[in-house]
Write a protein that holds these residues in place. Sequence first.
Motif, PDB file in Angstrom:
ATOM      1  N   PHE A  28       0.849  -1.185   0.000  1.00 48.65           N
ATOM      2  CA  PHE A  28       0.000   0.000   0.000  1.00 48.65           C
ATOM      3  C   PHE A  28       0.891   1.243   0.000  1.00 48.65           C
ATOM      4  N   ALA A  29       0.294   2.371  -0.321  1.00 54.38           N
ATOM      5  CA  ALA A  29       0.995   3.654  -0.233  1.00 54.38           C
ATOM      6  C   ALA A  29       0.791   4.217   1.166  1.00 54.38           C
ATOM      7  N   CYS A  30       1.869   4.656   1.793  1.00 59.10           N
ATOM      8  CA  CYS A  30       1.783   5.281   3.115  1.00 59.10           C
ATOM      9  C   CYS A  30       1.656   6.792   2.920  1.00 59.10           C
ATOM     10  N   ALA A  46       0.731   6.370  14.041  1.00 62.29           N
ATOM     11  CA  ALA A  46      -0.550   6.524  13.362  1.00 62.29           C
ATOM     12  C   ALA A  46      -0.267   6.694  11.874  1.00 62.29           C
ATOM     13  N   LEU A  47      -0.840   5.835  11.061  1.00 64.90           N
ATOM     14  CA  LEU A  47      -0.582   5.815   9.628  1.00 64.90           C
ATOM     15  C   LEU A  47      -1.884   5.965   8.849  1.00 64.90           C
ATOM     16  N   GLU A  48      -1.754   6.344   7.600  1.00 67.98           N
ATOM     17  CA  GLU A  48      -2.825   6.175   6.628  1.00 67.98           C
ATOM     18  C   GLU A  48      -2.247   5.389   5.470  1.00 67.98           C
ATOM     19  N   LEU A  49      -2.925   4.321   5.111  1.00 67.50           N
ATOM     20  CA  LEU A  49      -2.529   3.486   3.987  1.00 67.50           C
ATOM     21  C   LEU A  49      -3.566   3.640   2.889  1.00 67.50           C
ATOM     22  N   LEU A  76       5.964   3.271  -0.758  1.00 65.04           N
ATOM     23  CA  LEU A  76       5.133   2.077  -0.851  1.00 65.04           C
ATOM     24  C   LEU A  76       5.624   1.119   0.224  1.00 65.04           C
ATOM     25  N   VAL A  77       4.699   0.566   0.993  1.00 63.15           N
ATOM     26  CA  VAL A  77       5.077  -0.286   2.118  1.00 63.15           C
ATOM     27  C   VAL A  77       4.406  -1.647   2.006  1.00 63.15           C
TER      28      VAL A  77
END
Length: 303
Positions: A28-30, A46-49, A76-77
């Motif tokens: 996914f894109a972080c 705290a992340l948004e994917l 990209l993670v």
Amino acid sequence: MAAVPDTSEPEVQQIATLRAGDDVQGVFACTRKERLMSRAGTPYLALELRDRTGAIPARIFRDADVAAARFERGDLVRVAGRVERFREELQLDVRAIAAAAPGDADPAAFLPTAYRDLDELDGFLEHLAREVHDPGFRALLESLLADDALRRAWRTAPCSRNGHHAYLGGLLEHTVAVATLAQEACLLHVRLNSDLLITAAIVHDLGKTEEFTYGAEIGLSDAGRLLGHVELGLRLLDERAAGIPAMDAERRLALAHCVLTHHGPDSAPNRRFGSPEALALHRLNAVDAAIKGALEQGLGLDS
């Protein structure tokens, strides 16, 4: 925190289809990375994917600082975790995460895209350009539409990063919408210069073809950050019009004024619209932007 499993299997999970209880393993894109403190005084991330279908908040509670060293915002993670429901919203509890290896995925595949078919929009754009009959304006549009590199950029660019039409192809979709509104306005108000207004509607945001960069998220180019799309568009049009004899000084000035003031008259030297066509373009541009913003982000969007 365990290392992320290395797998070459194709990633098929999409964020829009995730449900509470789903196990997730994919790329996914972080688009957000923030180190916060829990009530217990321990750090967490705290992340948004994001992928092309949407975004999901994510949290890393175990070994947060160790995990943070493995990736940056905009990467990209490769992620392993489980979807949970927290305060009536889905979020991903991340067990393992690291920057994806080069070549694992195309960053552009994670960016949102236009809802409408781009080939169809291209056809509408060409039809609208054929509604312009003035020799100078028509020659300008023909020159722009014959530029393959520019057409590709026109199909790719969004209109914004966080506002209306904030997805790949958004610029083409917005351009066709504003030019269509311009054509209809000219049928209702026959004293408008339809050649000028339709041309201005087609080219008003052309500078956005040079404004953005495309990675795990849509960014700003140096030119976009320092000059903005209006100035970039004026430069592009001035350069192209210089090679067209029928684009005399009067036509170039009238068109430039429309482009310059399409967000409002404050950009004009005397802070006034210099033509009915400039006023019309400003209003029609705002109509499409506001309606699209309301449909996508709700009525609270500031247009």
